[in-house]
Scaffold this motif. Structure first.
Motif, PDB file in Angstrom:
ATOM      1  N   THR A   8     113.236 113.042   5.790  1.00 50.74           N
ATOM      2  CA  THR A   8     112.501 111.942   5.252  1.00 50.74           C
ATOM      3  C   THR A   8     113.079 111.524   3.840  1.00 50.74           C
ATOM      4  O   THR A   8     113.274 112.584   3.240  1.00 50.74           O
ATOM      5  CB  THR A   8     110.989 112.314   5.203  1.00 50.74           C
ATOM      6  OG1 THR A   8     110.338 112.758   6.465  1.00 50.74           O
ATOM      7  CG2 THR A   8     110.201 111.246   4.463  1.00 50.74           C
TER       8      THR A   8
ATOM      9  N   PRO B 207     105.469 107.658   6.988  1.00 47.91           N
ATOM     10  CA  PRO B 207     106.448 107.555   5.784  1.00 47.91           C
ATOM     11  C   PRO B 207     107.569 106.431   6.166  1.00 47.91           C
ATOM     12  O   PRO B 207     108.005 106.261   7.253  1.00 47.91           O
ATOM     13  CB  PRO B 207     107.047 108.924   6.166  1.00 47.91           C
ATOM     14  CG  PRO B 207     105.939 109.902   6.544  1.00 47.91           C
ATOM     15  CD  PRO B 207     105.372 109.057   7.568  1.00 47.91           C
TER      16      PRO B 207
ATOM     17  N   GLU C  36     108.325 109.625   1.440  1.00 50.25           N
ATOM     18  CA  GLU C  36     107.049 110.028   2.128  1.00 50.25           C
ATOM     19  C   GLU C  36     106.134 109.197   2.197  1.00 50.25           C
ATOM     20  O   GLU C  36     105.304 109.071   3.261  1.00 50.25           O
ATOM     21  CB  GLU C  36     106.690 111.140   1.648  1.00 50.25           C
ATOM     22  CG  GLU C  36     105.623 112.050   2.153  1.00 50.25           C
ATOM     23  CD  GLU C  36     105.974 112.593   3.448  1.00 50.25           C
ATOM     24  OE1 GLU C  36     104.807 112.569   4.326  1.00 50.25           O
ATOM     25  OE2 GLU C  36     107.018 113.143   3.590  1.00 50.25           O
TER      26      GLU C  36
END
Length: 284
Positions: A79, A186, A82
């Motif tokens: 990721t 996210p 987030e």
């Protein structure tokens, strides 16, 4: 020196990449990292990953998951942001549309099919209990400049894009924002071609280590709000609000989150099937 091509949107989310490149941090590790702006967004980057034009992309979560399931030979390695993306729903400033209900069945401007603007139109429709067959129509406009032309010339009726990026266009009286909503996951991930993961794993890890060090400290960089405001022509108070809402990540996306994205995309018939977590994710 190892040459690596990476793509992303030319927006404030990606300033950390610019800073690390400007500081020569990749060259210090014998890596020639070349950044490519993709004004066409996620759809354009998916195409570039498929063709090998780029090795890596900072890309919208839902868009790249859809494209990997559709055969893109890439994996999500972590990721990047987030927090959710705050999407604004925009109409032309002189439009008669005032509410989300007013745009039901109207033409959504999208950068391309499979893009974030395309997929979020489906999420918005689902959230408002619209008929996904009857109440969604699309006009491909390629990029933000195309959206400005499309809405002002009446070729499309509404356009969904990250609200802080479009805020100057709203402030200038070109767009009017009638609503906004955050993505239910996210927003940005780093996706990498599988052949690059297999052949250049050490290089990839070095790149991630460098960018993660910068994003972990990003908000504490002196006068970062003023830097963003100047570089992206944003009002300082808008940048400060955006910084307060935005959290970067240095870890891989969880299986629960991946499943949530897949479940929603599958329910909307955006993906034909759901796949195993490890078909989408590669853990460094």
């Amino acid at each position: 020196m190892k040459k690596v091509n990476i793509g992303g949107v030319p927006e404030h989310f990606n300033l950390a990449w610019y800073l690390t490149l400007k500081n020569g941090e990749y060259k210090d590790q014998d890596i020639n990292l070349r950044w490519h702006d993709y004004h066409g967004g996620t759809g354009a980057m998916c195409k570039a990953l498929r063709s090998g034009e780029i090795d890596m992309a900072v890309i919208l979560t839902e868009g790249v998951i859809k494209d990997i399931i559709d055969g893109n030979p890439s994996k999500i390695v972590q990721t990047f942001v987030e927090s959710p993306l705050n999407w604004g729903i925009h109409v032309a400033a002189d439009s008669s549309f005032k509410t989300v209900e007013d745009i039901k069945g109207k033409r959504a401007a999208i950068s391309r099919y499979g893009s974030g603007s395309h997929l979020m139109a489906y999420i918005n429709a689902k959230n408002n209990n619209w008929d996904l067959e009857k109440d969604l129509n699309f006009e491909v406009i390629k990029n933000l400049d195309g959206a400005v032309r499309g809405l002002t010339e009446g070729k499309a009726d509404y356009f969904m894009w990250e609200k802080f990026t479009t805020k100057p266009i709203v402030d200038d009286g070109i767009f009017r924002r009638i609503a906004n909503f955050p993505t239910p996951w996210p927003c940005f991930v780093i996706a990498v071609r599988e052949d690059f993961i297999e052949n250049d794993g050490d290089t990839l890890k070095t790149i991630l280590d460098i960018i993660n060090q910068t994003t972990s400290e990003f908000k504490s960089i002196p006068s970062i709000d003023k830097t963003i405001a100047n570089r992206y022509e944003q009002e300082l108070e808008d940048v400060q609000e955006w910084l307060s809402l935005t959290e970067w990540s240095q870890t891989v996306m969880t299986e629960d989150t991946i499943n949530n994205v897949q479940n929603q995309l599958f329910d909307l018939n955006i993906i034909p099937k759901k796949v195993d977590y490890l078909d989408l994710i590669h853990k460094i």
